[in-house]
Design a protein around this motif. Sequence first.
Motif, short mmCIF file in Angstrom:
data_model
loop_
_atom_site.label_atom_id
_atom_site.label_comp_id
_atom_site.label_asym_id
_atom_site.label_seq_id
_atom_site.Cartn_x
_atom_site.Cartn_y
_atom_site.Cartn_z
N ALA A 58 0.82 -1.21 0.00
CA ALA A 58 0.00 0.00 0.00
C ALA A 58 0.86 1.27 0.00
O ALA A 58 0.40 2.33 -0.42
N ALA A 59 2.09 1.17 0.46
CA ALA A 59 2.96 2.35 0.55
C ALA A 59 3.44 2.76 -0.83
O ALA A 59 3.72 1.93 -1.69
N SER A 60 3.50 4.06 -1.04
CA SER A 60 4.06 4.57 -2.30
C SER A 60 5.49 5.03 -2.00
O SER A 60 5.72 6.15 -1.57
N HIS A 61 6.42 4.14 -2.22
CA HIS A 61 7.82 4.40 -1.92
C HIS A 61 8.62 4.22 -3.19
O HIS A 61 8.32 3.35 -4.02
N HIS A 62 9.67 5.03 -3.37
CA HIS A 62 10.43 4.98 -4.62
C HIS A 62 11.21 3.68 -4.80
O HIS A 62 11.62 3.36 -5.92
N LEU A 63 11.42 2.91 -3.75
CA LEU A 63 12.15 1.66 -3.87
C LEU A 63 11.24 0.47 -4.19
O LEU A 63 11.72 -0.61 -4.49
N LEU A 94 13.75 -0.15 5.52
CA LEU A 94 12.53 0.13 4.75
C LEU A 94 11.34 -0.64 5.32
O LEU A 94 10.27 -0.06 5.54
N ILE A 95 11.54 -1.92 5.58
CA ILE A 95 10.43 -2.74 6.10
C ILE A 95 10.01 -2.25 7.48
O ILE A 95 8.82 -2.13 7.78
N ARG A 96 10.98 -1.94 8.33
CA ARG A 96 10.65 -1.45 9.67
C ARG A 96 9.91 -0.11 9.60
O ARG A 96 8.97 0.13 10.34
N GLU A 97 10.37 0.76 8.73
CA GLU A 97 9.76 2.10 8.61
C GLU A 97 8.31 2.03 8.14
O GLU A 97 7.45 2.74 8.67
N LEU A 98 8.05 1.17 7.18
CA LEU A 98 6.72 1.12 6.58
C LEU A 98 5.74 0.24 7.36
O LEU A 98 4.55 0.28 7.09
#
Length: 138
Positions: A58-63, A94-98
């Motif tokens: 669901a996250a819109s992340h550039h990676l 990244l996984i922890r942040e999102l």
Amino acid sequence: MIEISRSVAIPDEEVTITAIRAQGAGGQHVNKTSTAIHLRFDINASSLPEEYKRRLLAASHHLITQEGVVIIKAQTHRSQEMNREEAVARLIALIRELTVTQKSRKATKPTRASKVRRREAKTQRSATKALRGKVRGL
């Protein structure tokens, strides 16, 4: 095994790591060695919990691509091993942040004592201002 938290880990087989040639300045060393790391992680095909998958997709992340693949390129270090460690650390971050959950806010009410203090302060301030007015009756 890449450990995300105490209860969540990603098996090494789910992460594809390939060594590629780095871009940019560096001269002969960069041109001859494959020190940059290209990490790919498919969220849909992973063994992550469903809640983690849902939040990551669901996250819109550039990676993260439209297909749900995390692509990380690490090329800041001169050694392949250090770039590999950096790429894995960035994946974990990244996984922890999102997937962090926000604590729900509980509405609170002012205490009786604070209401009394506020009213007394208002009364005192009102009296002070009233004394600043014109003096009548002289």
